[in-house]
Design an enzyme around this catalytic site. Sequence first.
Site: not given
Length: 212
Positions: A190-192
Amino acid sequence: MLTLGDERREYLAGALDDHYLPEQPDEFFKYWMEEALKKEPYDPTACVLSTANENSVPSSRVVLLKHYQQNEYWFFGNRESRKGKELQANPVASLLFYWPKLIRQVRIEGRVEELDFEKAKEYFLTRPEEARAASLASDQGKEIESRSDLEKKYNIALKELHNHPNVIPKSWTGWKLKANVYEFWQGREARLHDRIMYRKGESNWIRKRLQP
Ligand SMILES: Cc1cc2nc3c(=O)[nH]c(=O)nc-3n(C[C@H](O)[C@H](O)[C@H](O)COP(=O)(O)O)c2cc1C
């Protein structure tokens, strides 16, 4: 128009959880480099070296990392090249490693010094004959009329090496980047993404987590 906007993938190869972060960034680097050597199919020691000239104009190119020890990173090349001149005018640089299979990036920044001639020579003499001949033949970065002129220079260099196997190009050198900043980046879902930065303090390394 060609658009690359749909080139997306999920980043699911690892995590940098707080409880296992090393105190020392060079230990962290060693751990990741060893994993890259096992798992990255191509050139895991390749990194982008960025330098800048005296007017702060930046330039980047790939070099191969050849040695690392205690926050020093060694690479080799031609003193008269663009990078060589820029490092002379402005002895700071960054190295950037990208390991796509592991979804990892490492940034290292610091001051750069030329290695002693003996060290540069020692490494040069370990290189295969073809690579030594290519370095002898090439005034890196200077214009040449044609490919065949380059091949002529190469054949002359090969002959010279047969007669004098220990010959070293006069502008051959090595540099050591002495790290004072590192950033380890691990791609996550999730692009975290995880980003862990180390900055050299007076007596120890200061570690921070950055937002992705
Ligand atoms: C995979 C790869 C590895 C390379 N390794 C080196 C290297 O170790 N040393 C080097 O001087 N150039 C190396 N090069 C060539 C450089 O990227 C660059 O073309 C050359 O050093 C001239 O750069 P400059 O004109 O900015 O000095 C490599 C290129 C690639 C793609």
